[in-house]
Design a protein around this motif. Structure first.
Motif, PDB file in Angstrom:
ATOM      1  N   MET A  65      11.098 -17.091  11.242  1.00  0.00           N
ATOM      2  CA  MET A  65      11.712 -16.108  10.846  1.00  0.00           C
ATOM      3  C   MET A  65      11.365 -14.903  11.576  1.00  0.00           C
ATOM      4  N   LYS A  66      12.256 -14.139  11.983  1.00  0.00           N
ATOM      5  CA  LYS A  66      11.896 -12.766  12.911  1.00  0.00           C
ATOM      6  C   LYS A  66      12.167 -11.510  11.977  1.00  0.00           C
ATOM      7  N   ILE A  67      10.801 -10.988  12.022  1.00  0.00           N
ATOM      8  CA  ILE A  67      11.070  -9.554  11.058  1.00  0.00           C
ATOM      9  C   ILE A  67      11.556  -8.404  11.850  1.00  0.00           C
ATOM     10  N   SER A  68      12.437  -7.642  11.487  1.00  0.00           N
ATOM     11  CA  SER A  68      13.130  -6.370  12.171  1.00  0.00           C
ATOM     12  C   SER A  68      11.956  -5.637  12.491  1.00  0.00           C
ATOM     13  N   ASN A  69      12.298  -4.840  13.540  1.00  0.00           N
ATOM     14  CA  ASN A  69      11.389  -3.520  13.613  1.00  0.00           C
ATOM     15  C   ASN A  69      11.498  -2.530  12.564  1.00  0.00           C
ATOM     16  N   GLU A  70      12.736  -2.289  11.793  1.00  0.00           N
ATOM     17  CA  GLU A  70      12.703  -1.395  10.569  1.00  0.00           C
ATOM     18  C   GLU A  70      11.769  -1.815   9.627  1.00  0.00           C
ATOM     19  N   THR A  71      11.567  -3.081   9.329  1.00  0.00           N
ATOM     20  CA  THR A  71      10.744  -3.713   8.297  1.00  0.00           C
ATOM     21  C   THR A  71       9.402  -3.402   8.565  1.00  0.00           C
ATOM     22  N   LYS A  72       9.098  -3.487   9.786  1.00  0.00           N
ATOM     23  CA  LYS A  72       7.615  -3.440  10.370  1.00  0.00           C
ATOM     24  C   LYS A  72       7.286  -1.968   9.912  1.00  0.00           C
ATOM     25  N   ILE A  73       8.179  -1.193  10.296  1.00  0.00           N
ATOM     26  CA  ILE A  73       7.825   0.506  10.465  1.00  0.00           C
ATOM     27  C   ILE A  73       7.544   0.987   8.959  1.00  0.00           C
ATOM     28  N   GLY A  74       8.583   0.131   8.066  1.00  0.00           N
ATOM     29  CA  GLY A  74       8.495   0.521   6.538  1.00  0.00           C
ATOM     30  C   GLY A  74       7.221   0.362   6.129  1.00  0.00           C
ATOM     31  N   ALA A  75       6.900  -1.034   6.371  1.00  0.00           N
ATOM     32  CA  ALA A  75       5.588  -1.581   5.836  1.00  0.00           C
ATOM     33  C   ALA A  75       4.505  -0.771   6.160  1.00  0.00           C
ATOM     34  N   LEU A  76       4.272  -0.532   7.543  1.00  0.00           N
ATOM     35  CA  LEU A  76       3.203   0.352   8.234  1.00  0.00           C
ATOM     36  C   LEU A  76       3.409   1.608   7.401  1.00  0.00           C
ATOM     37  N   THR A  77       4.401   2.214   7.321  1.00  0.00           N
ATOM     38  CA  THR A  77       4.307   3.445   6.584  1.00  0.00           C
ATOM     39  C   THR A  77       3.796   3.400   5.331  1.00  0.00           C
ATOM     40  N   ALA A  78       4.375   2.424   4.363  1.00  0.00           N
ATOM     41  CA  ALA A  78       3.775   2.330   3.043  1.00  0.00           C
ATOM     42  C   ALA A  78       2.307   2.033   2.917  1.00  0.00           C
ATOM     43  N   ILE A  79       1.928   1.239   3.717  1.00  0.00           N
ATOM     44  CA  ILE A  79       0.373   1.037   4.314  1.00  0.00           C
ATOM     45  C   ILE A  79      -0.530   2.305   4.305  1.00  0.00           C
ATOM     46  N   ALA A  80       0.043   3.225   5.128  1.00  0.00           N
ATOM     47  CA  ALA A  80      -0.567   4.396   5.604  1.00  0.00           C
ATOM     48  C   ALA A  80      -0.529   5.287   4.567  1.00  0.00           C
ATOM     49  N   ILE A  81       0.549   5.431   4.026  1.00  0.00           N
ATOM     50  CA  ILE A  81       0.632   6.226   2.461  1.00  0.00           C
ATOM     51  C   ILE A  81      -0.503   5.885   1.642  1.00  0.00           C
ATOM     52  N   THR A  82      -0.715   4.690   1.200  1.00  0.00           N
ATOM     53  CA  THR A  82      -1.431   4.139   0.239  1.00  0.00           C
ATOM     54  C   THR A  82      -2.931   4.317   0.638  1.00  0.00           C
ATOM     55  N   VAL A  83      -3.269   4.440   1.834  1.00  0.00           N
ATOM     56  CA  VAL A  83      -4.356   4.451   2.518  1.00  0.00           C
ATOM     57  C   VAL A  83      -4.782   5.811   2.308  1.00  0.00           C
ATOM     58  N   LEU A  84      -3.866   6.801   2.732  1.00  0.00           N
ATOM     59  CA  LEU A  84      -4.159   8.210   2.702  1.00  0.00           C
ATOM     60  C   LEU A  84      -4.159   8.749   1.335  1.00  0.00           C
ATOM     61  N   ILE A  85      -3.763   8.091   0.141  1.00  0.00           N
ATOM     62  CA  ILE A  85      -3.800   8.454  -1.154  1.00  0.00           C
ATOM     63  C   ILE A  85      -5.189   8.121  -1.581  1.00  0.00           C
ATOM     64  N   LEU A  86      -5.556   6.624  -1.316  1.00  0.00           N
ATOM     65  CA  LEU A  86      -6.751   6.387  -1.663  1.00  0.00           C
ATOM     66  C   LEU A  86      -8.003   7.044  -1.195  1.00  0.00           C
ATOM     67  N   GLY A  87      -7.826   7.296   0.025  1.00  0.00           N
ATOM     68  CA  GLY A  87      -8.959   8.225   0.843  1.00  0.00           C
ATOM     69  C   GLY A  87      -8.892   9.638   0.138  1.00  0.00           C
ATOM     70  N   TYR A  88      -7.740  10.074  -0.037  1.00  0.00           N
ATOM     71  CA  TYR A  88      -8.105  11.391  -0.738  1.00  0.00           C
ATOM     72  C   TYR A  88      -8.647  11.523  -2.210  1.00  0.00           C
ATOM     73  N   ASN A  89      -8.197  10.516  -2.798  1.00  0.00           N
ATOM     74  CA  ASN A  89      -8.849  10.073  -4.315  1.00  0.00           C
ATOM     75  C   ASN A  89     -10.200   9.957  -3.934  1.00  0.00           C
ATOM     76  N   PHE A  90     -10.750   9.217  -2.985  1.00  0.00           N
ATOM     77  CA  PHE A  90     -12.073   8.901  -2.783  1.00  0.00           C
ATOM     78  C   PHE A  90     -12.904  10.012  -2.554  1.00  0.00           C
ATOM     79  N   LEU A  91     -12.435  10.961  -1.744  1.00  0.00           N
ATOM     80  CA  LEU A  91     -12.951  12.204  -1.331  1.00  0.00           C
ATOM     81  C   LEU A  91     -13.318  13.238  -2.597  1.00  0.00           C
ATOM     82  N   ARG A  92     -12.304  13.163  -3.238  1.00  0.00           N
ATOM     83  CA  ARG A  92     -12.315  14.028  -4.542  1.00  0.00           C
ATOM     84  C   ARG A  92     -13.074  13.277  -5.448  1.00  0.00           C
TER      85      ARG A  92
END
Length: 320
Positions: free
Chosen positions: A1-28
């Protein structure tokens, strides 16, 4: 099954946002994956303390500062997140300490000896340790004082090294040397004088010794003479004082007799003071005399008659 580029970009964006939130909370200081307990402490001033600063026990980090809130009273409530692996006795003290000379602060728990442990969201006792700058301040004042004294000492040394001062110093030493030489010469002269006049000095001392011996031998006689003079002076003083007191008493007695006579109406002064008739007669006499003088001034012809005698020169008769 081939994953579209839009799905990949959305997943990466969600992962980046999650990491950003977790990093911000960790720094606080907020670690969402660990179970931690909250504690609070209230401080009057928290200069140099920030969120995410470590919480230490004997230098070992057991948590972080997760939040700071300023109250209306001006005091600051500090929230700590501490791992549940480290139980905190309820009588522990959250002490605000300095970590360096730049003024950065951290919180160190001084664990108490209570068998009861603090529960979640309890408020611990707080304390503020003096900063390193405050601790060094007394030493700084002493150093400044020492530096000021050193500066004064160096100024004095520069003054001493001044050529003019050195010349004056040399002249002072020369003057002192001349004075010592003069004293030495004077002492030699005194020694020579004592050597040549030693016989006279011995005779003078012998005479003084003879006089002192005579005084010592006649000490009792001199004491009796002084005692006799003392008695004579006391007797003379007593006689004079007694005579003065006798005369004073007599004068007072005579004055009292005179006052009694005056009060009893005896004598001219007593009659004048006590007899109204005499006063009235004198008053009437003075009044009559005043009227007579006034009348003499107004009618002088009434009291003055002038007789003129005409003497004929060479004649035998007299005409009036």
């Amino acid at each position: 099954m081939k994953i579209s580029n839009e799905t990949k970009i959305g997943a990466l964006t969600a992962i980046a946002i999650t990491v950003l939130i977790l990093g911000y909370n960790f720094l606080r200081g907020n670690d969402i994956f660990s179970r931690e307990q909250l504690f609070y402490a209230i401080y009057s001033h928290v200069d140099g303390l920030n969120v995410s600063k470590p919480v230490l026990v004997n230098g070992f980090q057991i948590g972080r500062i997760s939040n700071m809130r300023l109250q209306h009273s001006g005091k600051t409530v500090v929230e700590f997140k501490i791992s549940k692996d480290y139980p905190i006795p309820e009588n522990s003290v959250a002490k605000l300490i300095s970590t360096d000379l730049l003024g950065n602060k951290a919180v160190e728990f001084e664990l108490g000896n209570s068998a009861v442990f603090a529960e979640n969201k309890d408020t611990l006792r707080s304390n503020v340790e003096r900063s390193l700058a405050e601790s060094v301040q007394p030493v700084q004042k002493k150093v400044e004082t020492i530096i000021a004294k050193m500066d004064s000492l160096l100024t004095s040394v520069n003054t001493i090294l001044n050529p003019g001062f050195a010349n004056n110093f040399d002249r002072s030493f020369k003057s002192i040397a001349n004075t010592l030489a003069t004293l030495e010469s004077t002492s030699k002269r005194v020694d020579g004088l004592v050597g040549t006049e030693g016989g006279k000095v011995g005779k003078i001392l012998s005479n003084f010794e003879s006089i002192s011996t005579n005084l010592r031998n006649n000490n009792d006689r001199i004491a009796r003479i002084v005692s006799n003079f003392d008695k004579l002076s006391d007797q003379a003083a007593k006689v004079n004082i007694q005579e003065t007191l006798t005369n004073a008493n007599k004068a007072v007695s005579d004055l009292q007799v005179a006052i009694n006579k005056i009060n009893n109406g005896k004598g001219s002064l007593g009659l004048l003071l006590n007899d109204d008739k005499m006063y009235n007669n004198l008053n009437n006499a003075a009044e009559s005399l005043d009227k007579l003088i006034v009348d003499v001034k107004e009618n002088p012809k009434r009291y003055i008659s002038v007789d003129f005698s005409l003497i004929q020169i060479g004649g035998k008769g007299k005409k009036k």
